[in-house]
Design an enzyme around this catalytic site. Structure first.
Site, short mmCIF file in Angstrom:
data_model
loop_
_atom_site.label_atom_id
_atom_site.label_comp_id
_atom_site.label_asym_id
_atom_site.label_seq_id
_atom_site.Cartn_x
_atom_site.Cartn_y
_atom_site.Cartn_z
CG ASN A 8 24.75 18.56 16.29
OD1 ASN A 8 23.81 18.64 17.09
ND2 ASN A 8 25.08 17.44 15.67
NE ARG A 104 21.55 16.24 13.54
CZ ARG A 104 21.81 15.15 14.24
NH1 ARG A 104 22.75 15.17 15.17
NH2 ARG A 104 21.16 14.03 14.03
CG HIS A 193 20.32 9.30 10.95
ND1 HIS A 193 20.23 7.97 11.28
CD2 HIS A 193 21.04 9.89 11.95
CE1 HIS A 193 20.86 7.75 12.42
NE2 HIS A 193 21.35 8.90 12.86
N GLY A 223 25.88 4.57 12.19
CA GLY A 223 26.77 5.21 13.15
C GLY A 223 26.44 4.66 14.51
CG ASN A 224 26.63 5.51 19.25
OD1 ASN A 224 26.62 4.28 19.43
ND2 ASN A 224 26.52 6.37 20.23
NE ARG A 254 19.73 5.82 19.78
CZ ARG A 254 19.86 6.73 18.83
NH1 ARG A 254 18.87 6.97 18.02
NH2 ARG A 254 20.98 7.41 18.70
CG ASP A 295 33.74 1.64 19.31
OD1 ASP A 295 33.91 1.02 18.24
OD2 ASP A 295 34.20 2.78 19.52
CG MET A 296 30.76 -2.37 14.42
SD MET A 296 29.82 -3.83 14.99
CE MET A 296 28.18 -3.43 14.41
NE ARG A 297 36.35 2.13 16.69
CZ ARG A 297 36.51 3.45 16.69
NH1 ARG A 297 37.47 3.99 16.01
NH2 ARG A 297 35.71 4.24 17.38
N GLY A 343 29.97 6.22 10.81
CA GLY A 343 31.11 5.57 11.46
C GLY A 343 31.31 4.11 11.13
CB VAL A 344 29.25 1.07 11.72
CG1 VAL A 344 29.32 -0.40 11.37
CG2 VAL A 344 29.26 1.28 13.24
CD GLU A 346 31.63 7.81 6.54
OE1 GLU A 346 32.74 8.27 6.89
OE2 GLU A 346 30.58 8.46 6.62
CD GLU A 397 24.58 13.82 9.87
OE1 GLU A 397 25.57 13.33 10.44
OE2 GLU A 397 23.43 13.74 10.31
#
Ligand code: AMP
Length: 409
Positions: A8, A104, A193, A223-224, A254, A295-297, A343-344, A346, A397
């Site tokens: 990738n 990819r 995606h 994810g991001n 975004r 970052d969602m965290r 990421g988010v 999962e 992926e």
């Protein structure tokens, strides 16, 4: 042994994975970043095998990660660094020679709906599609060219992020603007995606023990970058990203959906030019734009600590997500499963729980204990009396790309 090297290539990064396909086992992964900068960042991880410990049962060893900071001038240099890492730390590429290199590629436009063996003509077409994905396709192409030089004797296969959405019906992919202008400029919804949505919807059917062609699934790849997909019988029938990966859900940086007149207004009123608007919507919006945190965290932590901007960012994110869930329930005429991934999706118990809260009348009921379980693999998080199964399915992926590569060579 048949190994596939999955690659990738970003504009300043190269991510790779060597997968042995007989048992679908990852042998090594790596990430080379800051390509073209004064200091590079190299990470090569050799996946642990099963090791025999005297006097004990066989156990799985630890993954071993090696790091470097040597400068990496360009993609060709990145492949040399990668090959050196395999030579220095293993596993040996001579003992596990890749039979194919899978790439990819972000945008396949209307030309590529299948994994495609790379020829000169295919490369010209990928370059031609760069106008639709200026940040991604040129970097993907640089990676392909460098990989062809590094591995000249094996086929290279391009797997497109848009391909899974080839089945979108015209009603879902057509923007309601001047039809001729749109056609001439290739303006339509493509969706992204796709490799992840395909893998996750397939894995969901497997997990539920149901035939894929009978299943209606909503996949939430959070994810991001983030996108939702309505999958009917294994076919993508609607998805939230459009001409580019900017449309749809709120993302790390975004904006996702907004009234197109916002751009016109900001141009006229605030004097923002096209490049500024592009940077605003792609890099300085979403969670970052609303809360200063991408970052969602960090957003969840700040919101829990009483930060009003972070709380609003989270509310907007969840509101949009719920909109798409409702929309795809309608598009599909009801769903058998709603699946969180990336990421988010999962990892965030809070996002999953809150996104689907209050939907009991639609047959959606999350079990708080299952949702909070630290388990890692594919798992059910809805309660036994939920009409719609809610799942977490880790995406893969790279494995999906590797499988698709083998299917065409
Ligand atoms: P991806 O693009 O799939 O690699 O996902 C990256 C995103 O996942 C980042 O924005 C992270 O904040 C998010 N993420 C990773 N772990 C967690 C977590 N435990 N809680 C919330 N978000 C997470």
């Amino acid at each position: 042994m048949s190994a596939v090297l999955v690659v990738n290539s970003g504009s300043s990064s190269l991510k790779y994975q060597l997968i042995e396909m007989t048992g679908e086992t990852v042998l090594a992964t790596g990430l080379i970043e800051r390509i073209g900068e004064a200091t590079g960042s190299v990470k090569h991880t050799v996946a642990a095998g099963v090791v025999s410990v005297p006097g004990a049962a066989e156990v799985r060893g630890d993954d071993e990660t090696f790091r470097g900071t040597e400068p990496v001038a360009d993609h060709a240099a990145a492949f040399r660094v990668m090959i050196d890492a395999f030579e220095a730390h293993g596993p040996s590429l001579a003992e596990n020679p890749p039979v194919v290199v899978g790439h990819r590629v972000v945008h396949g436009g209307k030309r590529f709906f299948e994994p495609t063996v790379v020829t000169d003509l295919v490369k010209i077409n990928i370059e031609d599609l760069a106008e639709l994905a200026p940040l991604h396709n040129p970097a993907n192409l640089d990676g392909i060219t460098a990989a062809q030089q590094a591995f000249p004797a094996v086929p290279h296969v391009a797997v497109f992020d848009t391909a899974f959405h080839a089945t979108l019906p015209p009603a879902a992919f057509t923007y309601a603007i001047d039809a001729q202008l749109a056609e001439k400029n290739r303006v339509r919804r493509y969706g992204f995606h796709g490799t992840s949505h395909k893998y996750v919807s397939g894995r969901t059917a497997e997990f539920l023990g149901r035939p894929l062609d009978e299943l209606k699934t909503i996949v939430l790849h959070l994810g991001n970058g983030a996108s939702a997909c309505a999958v009917d019988g294994g076919r993508s029938v609607d998805t939230s990203m459009g001409l580019t990966p900017l449309e749809g859900l709120v993302m790390g940086t975004r904006s996702g959906d907004l009234d197109p007149a916002v751009l016109i207004h900001l141009h006229r009123k605030a004097g923002l030019g096209f490049d500024e608007l592009d940077a605003l919507l792609n890099r300085r919006s979403g969670l970052v734009g609303l809360s200063g945190r991408g970052d969602m965290r960090d957003v969840v932590e700040a919101a829990d600590a009483g930060d009003a901007a972070a709380a609003l960012a989270l509310d907007v994110y969840l509101h949009r997500l719920k909109h798409y869930v409702g929309s795809y329930l309608a598009v599909l005429g009801g769903a058998d499963a709603i699946v969180f991934t990336a990421g988010v999706g999962e990892n965030s118990v809070a996002v999953r729980g809150r996104a689907l809260a209050g939907l009991e009348r639609l047959g959606i009921r999350i079990d708080p204990e299952r949702n909070a379980s630290p388990e890692r693999g594919a798992r059910l998080i809805s309660s036994d009396d939920s009409a719609v199964a809610v799942l977490v399915v880790p995406t893969n992926e790279e494995l999906e790309i590797a499988r698709q590569c083998l299917s065409v060579i």
